[in-house]
Design a protein around this motif. Structure first.
Motif, PDB file in Angstrom:
ATOM      1  N   GLY A  56       0.815  -1.210   0.000  1.00  0.00           N
ATOM      2  CA  GLY A  56       0.000   0.000   0.000  1.00  0.00           C
ATOM      3  C   GLY A  56       0.846   1.257   0.000  1.00  0.00           C
ATOM      4  O   GLY A  56       0.569   2.209  -0.728  1.00  0.00           O
ATOM      5  N   LEU A  57       1.903   1.256   0.810  1.00  0.00           N
ATOM      6  CA  LEU A  57       2.791   2.414   0.856  1.00  0.00           C
ATOM      7  C   LEU A  57       3.523   2.605  -0.469  1.00  0.00           C
ATOM      8  O   LEU A  57       3.731   3.732  -0.915  1.00  0.00           O
ATOM      9  CB  LEU A  57       3.795   2.271   1.994  1.00  0.00           C
ATOM     10  CG  LEU A  57       3.225   2.468   3.400  1.00  0.00           C
ATOM     11  CD1 LEU A  57       4.294   2.177   4.445  1.00  0.00           C
ATOM     12  CD2 LEU A  57       2.709   3.884   3.567  1.00  0.00           C
ATOM     13  N   GLU A  58       3.895   1.511  -1.118  1.00  0.00           N
ATOM     14  CA  GLU A  58       4.543   1.609  -2.422  1.00  0.00           C
ATOM     15  C   GLU A  58       3.605   2.235  -3.450  1.00  0.00           C
ATOM     16  O   GLU A  58       4.013   3.073  -4.249  1.00  0.00           O
ATOM     17  CB  GLU A  58       5.002   0.231  -2.894  1.00  0.00           C
ATOM     18  CG  GLU A  58       6.183  -0.321  -2.137  1.00  0.00           C
ATOM     19  CD  GLU A  58       6.535  -1.730  -2.533  1.00  0.00           C
ATOM     20  OE1 GLU A  58       5.907  -2.277  -3.470  1.00  0.00           O
ATOM     21  OE2 GLU A  58       7.447  -2.296  -1.913  1.00  0.00           O
ATOM     22  N   GLN A  59       2.343   1.829  -3.422  1.00  0.00           N
ATOM     23  CA  GLN A  59       1.366   2.390  -4.361  1.00  0.00           C
ATOM     24  C   GLN A  59       1.139   3.875  -4.092  1.00  0.00           C
ATOM     25  O   GLN A  59       1.032   4.673  -5.019  1.00  0.00           O
ATOM     26  CB  GLN A  59       0.036   1.631  -4.274  1.00  0.00           C
ATOM     27  CG  GLN A  59       0.109   0.218  -4.810  1.00  0.00           C
ATOM     28  CD  GLN A  59       0.414   0.182  -6.289  1.00  0.00           C
ATOM     29  OE1 GLN A  59      -0.074   0.986  -7.061  1.00  0.00           O
ATOM     30  NE2 GLN A  59       1.249  -0.756  -6.685  1.00  0.00           N
ATOM     31  N   LEU A  60       1.046   4.240  -2.811  1.00  0.00           N
ATOM     32  CA  LEU A  60       0.840   5.648  -2.472  1.00  0.00           C
ATOM     33  C   LEU A  60       2.027   6.513  -2.871  1.00  0.00           C
ATOM     34  O   LEU A  60       1.861   7.659  -3.287  1.00  0.00           O
ATOM     35  CB  LEU A  60       0.590   5.794  -0.970  1.00  0.00           C
ATOM     36  CG  LEU A  60      -0.796   5.385  -0.492  1.00  0.00           C
ATOM     37  CD1 LEU A  60      -0.860   5.456   1.026  1.00  0.00           C
ATOM     38  CD2 LEU A  60      -1.865   6.260  -1.101  1.00  0.00           C
ATOM     39  N   SER A  61       3.224   5.955  -2.790  1.00  0.00           N
ATOM     40  CA  SER A  61       4.409   6.733  -3.149  1.00  0.00           C
ATOM     41  C   SER A  61       4.474   7.008  -4.647  1.00  0.00           C
ATOM     42  O   SER A  61       5.125   7.961  -5.075  1.00  0.00           O
ATOM     43  CB  SER A  61       5.680   6.016  -2.690  1.00  0.00           C
ATOM     44  OG  SER A  61       5.884   4.841  -3.451  1.00  0.00           O
TER      45      SER A  61
END
Length: 49
Positions: free
Chosen positions: A14-19
């Protein structure tokens, strides 16, 4: 696709997608909220029969 993922793995993905998303300014967010408020049809709810 793996269906058995730990919570930590999901959080990391999820954090990778948000970044990867572009940053949103406060003005842009307010403009989007105002647009959605004007276009919203929830005020005209259909009556249940």
């Amino acid at each position: 696709m793996r269906y058995t993922m730990s919570f930590q793995e999901r959080a990391k993905l999820g954090l990778e997608q948000l970044s990867k998303q572009s940053a949103v300014t406060l003005k842009t967010a307010r403009d989007q909220a105002e647009f959605l408020k004007k276009k919203s049809t929830t005020k005209n709810k259909k009556a249940r029969i």
